[in-house]
Write a protein that holds these residues in place. Structure first.
Motif, short mmCIF file in Angstrom:
data_model
loop_
_atom_site.label_atom_id
_atom_site.label_comp_id
_atom_site.label_asym_id
_atom_site.label_seq_id
_atom_site.Cartn_x
_atom_site.Cartn_y
_atom_site.Cartn_z
N LEU A 4 -7.87 -5.02 -94.53
CA LEU A 4 -8.96 -5.68 -93.83
C LEU A 4 -8.50 -6.23 -92.49
CD1 LEU A 4 -11.88 -6.67 -93.83
CD2 LEU A 4 -11.10 -8.74 -94.95
N SER A 7 -10.13 -4.79 -89.00
CA SER A 7 -10.78 -5.70 -88.05
C SER A 7 -10.07 -5.68 -86.70
CB SER A 7 -10.84 -7.11 -88.61
OG SER A 7 -9.55 -7.63 -88.77
N ALA A 20 -18.60 -9.46 -84.11
CA ALA A 20 -18.83 -9.47 -85.56
C ALA A 20 -17.59 -9.01 -86.32
CB ALA A 20 -20.02 -8.60 -85.91
N ALA A 21 -16.91 -7.99 -85.80
CA ALA A 21 -15.69 -7.51 -86.44
C ALA A 21 -14.60 -8.57 -86.39
CB ALA A 21 -15.21 -6.23 -85.78
N ALA A 56 -15.12 -11.80 -86.28
CA ALA A 56 -15.50 -12.93 -87.14
C ALA A 56 -15.26 -12.61 -88.61
CB ALA A 56 -16.96 -13.27 -86.90
N THR A 57 -15.50 -11.39 -89.02
CA THR A 57 -15.32 -11.05 -90.44
C THR A 57 -13.86 -10.86 -90.80
OG1 THR A 57 -15.61 -8.70 -89.99
CG2 THR A 57 -17.56 -9.96 -90.64
N GLY A 58 -13.04 -10.45 -89.85
CA GLY A 58 -11.64 -10.18 -90.14
C GLY A 58 -10.74 -11.39 -90.06
#
Length: 71
Positions: A19, A23, A55-56, A58-60
């Motif tokens: 992950l 990301s 967004a990538a 923030a999620t990673g």
């Protein structure tokens, strides 16, 4: 990687490592895409690409850079 207090900051599982890489590569790809879109004159698509990159990121979680200085 080891912090100054000797606690490890490496993700423990293979899924967490994957992950992190996905990301980081997504953010890098969005940066390259923004540069290419700006140079080629397609500035209409820059905002959505920046949104996807954010967004990538923030999620990673965070991207860590470790510099080892050896004497």
């Amino acid at each position: 990687m080891t912090e100054t207090d000797r606690s490890t900051s490496v993700p423990s599982s293979a899924m967490a490592k994957a992950l992190t890489w996905v990301s980081a590569l997504s953010v890098l790809g969005s940066i390259v895409a923004v540069i290419v879109l700006t140079v080629s004159g397609n500035s209409d698509y820059v905002a959505p690409v920046i949104g996807l990159g954010a967004a990538a990121a923030a999620t990673g979680g965070t991207v860590q850079v470790c510099i080892h200085v050896r004497r």
